[in-house]
Design a protein around this motif. Sequence first.
Motif, short mmCIF file in Angstrom:
data_model
loop_
_atom_site.label_atom_id
_atom_site.label_comp_id
_atom_site.label_asym_id
_atom_site.label_seq_id
_atom_site.Cartn_x
_atom_site.Cartn_y
_atom_site.Cartn_z
N LEU A 1 -0.58 -2.35 -9.67
CA LEU A 1 0.09 -1.17 -10.23
C LEU A 1 1.36 -1.60 -10.97
CD1 LEU A 1 -0.15 1.43 -7.30
CD2 LEU A 1 -1.65 1.20 -9.29
N ALA B 1 0.84 -1.20 0.00
CA ALA B 1 0.00 0.00 0.00
C ALA B 1 0.87 1.25 0.00
CB ALA B 1 -0.93 0.01 1.21
N LYS C 1 4.30 7.38 -7.66
CA LYS C 1 3.74 7.65 -6.34
C LYS C 1 4.82 7.83 -5.28
CE LYS C 1 -0.65 5.19 -7.12
NZ LYS C 1 -1.53 6.34 -6.84
N ASP D 1 0.31 5.38 0.75
CA ASP D 1 -0.62 6.39 1.26
C ASP D 1 -2.03 5.82 1.44
OD1 ASP D 1 1.17 8.47 1.60
OD2 ASP D 1 0.93 9.21 -0.44
N GLY D 2 -2.09 4.60 1.97
CA GLY D 2 -3.36 3.97 2.27
C GLY D 2 -4.08 3.34 1.10
N GLN D 3 -3.52 3.48 -0.11
CA GLN D 3 -4.14 2.92 -1.30
C GLN D 3 -3.46 1.60 -1.67
OE1 GLN D 3 -6.90 4.39 -2.86
NE2 GLN D 3 -6.79 5.72 -1.04
N ASN D 4 -4.27 0.59 -1.97
CA ASN D 4 -3.74 -0.73 -2.33
C ASN D 4 -2.84 -0.61 -3.55
OD1 ASN D 4 -3.33 -3.43 -3.02
ND2 ASN D 4 -5.40 -4.02 -2.41
N ALA D 5 -1.65 -1.20 -3.48
CA ALA D 5 -0.69 -1.11 -4.58
C ALA D 5 -0.76 -2.32 -5.51
CB ALA D 5 0.73 -0.99 -4.04
N GLU E 1 3.91 3.26 -12.33
CA GLU E 1 2.89 3.88 -11.47
C GLU E 1 3.36 3.96 -10.03
OE1 GLU E 1 -1.17 2.61 -13.90
OE2 GLU E 1 -0.25 1.20 -12.48
#
Length: 455
Positions: A139, A130, A147, A132-136, A143
């Motif tokens: 990706l 992850a 990030k 910043d709390g977003q599932n990686a 990408e």
Amino acid sequence: MRRLLIAGAATVALGLSAAAVASQTPRNETFRMLQLFGDTLAVIEQAYVVPVDNKKLIEAALAGMMTALDPHSNYLAPDGYGDLQERTSGEYSGVGLTITTEGGLVKVISPMDDGPAAKAGVQAGDVISAIDGQNAAGLTVSEVSEKLRGAIGTSVNVTFLRDGEEPLEVTLVREVITVDSVTGRVEGEFGYLRVATFNENTSRELTEAIDRIKAENPAVRGYVLDLRNNGGGLLSAAIEVSDAFLERGEIVSQRGRSADQIERYAARPGDLTGGLPVVVLINYGSASASEIVAGALQDQERATLVGLTSFGKGSVQTVIPLGGGRDGALSITTARYYTPSGRSIQKIGIEPDLEVARTEAEGRIVSRSSFIYSEAAYATALDASIGAERRGAHTPREAPGPDYDEDADYQLQRALDVLRAQGDLTRLAAAPEGIVVTEPTVEIETAALEDTTEE
């Protein structure tokens, strides 16, 4: 009309004339699939629930196309192409990670020395789950890189997964990553050379480091060349580093699709160390250019290798700019590397002459085949093309026990012991008390390494 123009443009880009398509079945099929691509893009543009960015969709399609080839072929968008040029020049802004992707997961090949990630305890083989709390998951490398990079002083929260441990959640503050490719110091009667990456400055920095060591200790008796967790870099730099320790002989060859696509690189006279003994340190984070150097010095009997079997990335990527770089570039696999004796590095790696784990945890990794971090773990990896395979799960020849100080560098200490024995492993002093030692040709149970681990 739009989809016909898209399909037609793609066909022209591939150099397919109408006559060639009609006369050659494979190209005819390619033309049909390009039409399918144009049809799909047109449907998305007209029917998707919200307006779409065609440029973003096409770039994603290009990235997906390259991912289907092997783990190291990829499409670089214009920004990503610029990032690549910055990294090979030796300075950029980020968190200091070399990464790759496989099966929708982005993995760490190696953390860069003294970078934010290395300081936070990130290790080779960690999976980025992850950002910043977003599932990686899912990706691409480009990408994830986008990030992780950002303005100096800003932070990014990253979660890493590691075998047998709780997720590691860290806040990384972005820095200017000035890659000191080579550092050196005197270790008693020997010189220690750390090569962290292979870039445009590596050869010059290596020469300067050796000169400094000689000035500090004119009676230096040998050198340790540390390539652990060095994820690679420029082929030219790997050749120059190998050449620095060799008087003659082949360094590496690369072989492409056809039999006549062979390039060989040989050493020139002039050993910067004057023929003094050399020990090379490697581990499973040593990849690509690192393996070229290790393989060359081992095959030419110029150095003794200590540590763990290397990563096994023995493929050559060629960067081909698109539209002069305005449309990014393709980094595409074009050949395999071979050591001077004809060994393929790909999926196999370079095995050390003395197998030594740095810590008890590293010993456990090697003892579990399903968790070995290597090129061989990737489903889409090229084969070695020589019929050989990477060695499976086994207990390392030497591994520190549970009471050994993890801050101590056991691999380095054994490398210095090998230098004292002048590279003759039969004269090597016995491992100190508290070290798990196995016979090199005998497989044993791994319980001794696993008893202290809570699963």
